[in-house]
Design an enzyme around this catalytic site. Structure first.
Site, mmCIF file in Angstrom:
data_model
loop_
_atom_site.group_PDB
_atom_site.id
_atom_site.type_symbol
_atom_site.label_atom_id
_atom_site.label_comp_id
_atom_site.label_asym_id
_atom_site.label_seq_id
_atom_site.Cartn_x
_atom_site.Cartn_y
_atom_site.Cartn_z
ATOM 1 N N HIS A 235 0.849 -1.194 0.000
ATOM 2 C CA HIS A 235 0.000 0.000 0.000
ATOM 3 C C HIS A 235 0.886 1.246 0.000
ATOM 4 C CE1 HIS A 235 -2.714 3.082 1.577
ATOM 5 N NE2 HIS A 235 -3.713 2.305 1.174
ATOM 6 N N CYS A 273 -3.629 2.441 -4.621
ATOM 7 C CA CYS A 273 -4.571 3.245 -3.844
ATOM 8 C C CYS A 273 -4.634 4.642 -4.453
ATOM 9 C CB CYS A 273 -4.136 3.308 -2.376
ATOM 10 S SG CYS A 273 -5.184 4.413 -1.410
ATOM 11 N N HIS A 300 -7.567 0.332 -4.246
ATOM 12 C CA HIS A 300 -8.449 1.144 -3.411
ATOM 13 C C HIS A 300 -8.885 2.311 -4.268
ATOM 14 C CE1 HIS A 300 -6.277 0.037 0.652
ATOM 15 N NE2 HIS A 300 -6.903 -0.985 0.103
ATOM 16 N N ASP A 347 -12.746 3.032 -1.201
ATOM 17 C CA ASP A 347 -11.945 3.355 -0.031
ATOM 18 C C ASP A 347 -12.518 4.612 0.613
ATOM 19 O OD1 ASP A 347 -9.919 3.140 1.771
ATOM 20 O OD2 ASP A 347 -8.412 4.102 0.522
ATOM 21 N N HIS A 348 -12.720 4.563 1.876
ATOM 22 C CA HIS A 348 -13.283 5.678 2.657
ATOM 23 C C HIS A 348 -14.597 6.147 2.021
ATOM 24 C CE1 HIS A 348 -8.960 6.748 4.141
ATOM 25 N NE2 HIS A 348 -9.272 5.485 4.270
ATOM 26 N N TYR A 364 -14.803 5.013 7.330
ATOM 27 C CA TYR A 364 -15.370 3.686 7.071
ATOM 28 C C TYR A 364 -16.817 3.535 7.527
ATOM 29 C CZ TYR A 364 -10.785 2.264 5.524
ATOM 30 O OH TYR A 364 -9.615 2.165 4.810
#
Ligand code: DNO
Length: 390
Positions: A235, A273, A300, A347-348, A364
């Site tokens: 990541h 990501c 992501h 993601d998020h 999240y």
């Protein structure tokens, strides 16, 4: 035409978003980890299988492990680092035996992702995660009191930090410290003292040394991963810049290229990501995806919006500085070249609607991610139809 797999991060049984909820989002699979196992310790086969069965009892699959955290002694190559690497291998063997395939990790020194605000108000009333250099400097110079911290920032940031610090009440400073050191839900919390101590272990570690330590670690584990059919996914650093005087070595195309070139084993790959990489204005994400190609083992999808000073907030998934359409198009082209499905997760997401009144894991909560997943699902469907000309 093969689609990317739609997955969802679940922090385990204590996650306020349940597996039943996740089924209703339309996600096909789960991204999870045994967050209660202390960093570096072995994940036993029994515990892995228990988690896997729980996920499968909701007709979901455990597609990606995020993360098997790397012990700090491996990153610094000090102390019993060989012992920690052996334990890491043991966890990998147990994961492979349980049928897991994709393993995410990161090589960020000391702190995982770093933000300075978790409830940045958006014009529509939802709340986003935010990174601001002046607040980071307030934390670094006045709370952490890192040696020579001011030298890490341009003069105007140091001046603004002094003014902002003078205006902050103790409560606000404590809150800021909690945000910067928030870490991963379900994992041990870090205190300012812990952080100082951890930082001191990097006194003699510059980017080149850290890079060497990453390559050494990968050389130790990738032959085993190749043999077990595992796919590693590193990541990127979030944010993708040096912070708190620490070197960051996974922040742009050159870094990622170095990682894949230095250890050519097929298991050595990337977690692409878009949120982390997108915070650096020099990163051209569609081009990076094209160059990394089948080295991308997991993705992501998230968007950020930067200002002129380099601060950024997390925008809606299809808004912000990253051209999500172009990225998903590249990823789908890569997907057509590999037999295994490449997973993505939204993601998020913003804290919005009913989630504004709930206790949620920052980034999240359910509804914001549900929005992101739905938007990306539609985007993917449109691109796929177009690729297949139907
Ligand atoms: C933050 C996450 C990171 C990520 C790890 C991967 O929301 O994207 O915490 O899970 O860095 O190792």
């Amino acid at each position: 035409m093969k689609a990317l797999r739609q997955t969802w991060r679940w922090f385990g049984p204590n996650d306020p978003v349940s597996l039943q909820d996740i089924r209703q989002t339309g996600a096909e699979g789960i991204v999870s980890a045994l967050h209660h196992v202390p960093h570096g310790e072995v994940w036993t086969y029994e515990e892995i299988i228990e988690r896997k069965k729980l996920i499968e009892s909701y007709q979901l699959t455990w597609d990606v492990v995020e993360s098997v955290t790397i012990h700090e002694e491996i990153k610094t190559r000090t102390g019993d680092y060989m012992g920690w690497i052996e334990k890491y291998k043991e966890s990998l063997r147990n994961l492979a035996k349980a049928g897991l395939r994709v393993i995410t990790y990161n090589f960020m020194p000391v702190n995982d992702w770093t933000r300075t605000q978790l409830d940045y108000l958006m014009p529509d009333g939802s709340k986003a995660l935010y990174f601001n250099w002046v607040d980071l400097a307030v934390f670094d110079i006045y709370i952490l009191q890192r040696n020579n911290a001011a030298a890490s920032y341009p003069e105007h940031i140091v001046t603004e930090a002094a003014t902002r610090h003078a205006g902050y009440a103790q409560e606000q400073l404590d809150h800021l410290a909690g945000v910067v050191m928030f870490g991963i839900p379900g994992e041990q919390k870090v205190t300012v003292e812990n952080m100082r101590e951890k930082l001191s272990r990097y006194d003699h570690i510059n980017a080149d040394v850290l890079r060497g330590n990453l390559v050494f670690f990968l050389q130790q584990i990738t032959p085993l991963c190749d043999e077990l059919g595992l796919q590693l996914a590193i990541h990127p650093d979030d944010p993708p810049m040096d912070i708190l005087g620490l070197p960051r070595i996974v922040k742009n195309m050159d870094d990622l290229q170095f990682i894949v070139d230095s250890v050519p084993n097929k298991s050595n790959g990337i977690c692409f990501c878009t949120g982390s990489l997108g915070a650096n204005p020099n990163n051209n994400l569609p081009e990076m995806a094209r160059k990394l190609g089948t080295r991308i083992h997991f993705t992501h999808l998230r968007n950020t919006k930067r200002d002129a000073a380099g601060n950024f907030f997390e925008d809606d998934h299809l808004a912000g500085d990253t051209d999500m359409y172009a990225v998903v198009k590249e990823l789908l082209a890569i997907q057509q070249e590999v037999p295994q499905q490449i997973s993505f997760r939204p993601d998020h997401g913003h804290q919005m609607i009913d989630d504004l009144n709930k206790v949620t894991n920052p980034g999240y909560s359910c509804i914001g991610r549900l929005r992101g997943l739905a938007e990306i699902r539609g985007l993917q469907l449109g691109i796929l139809r177009n690729m297949g000309n139907q």
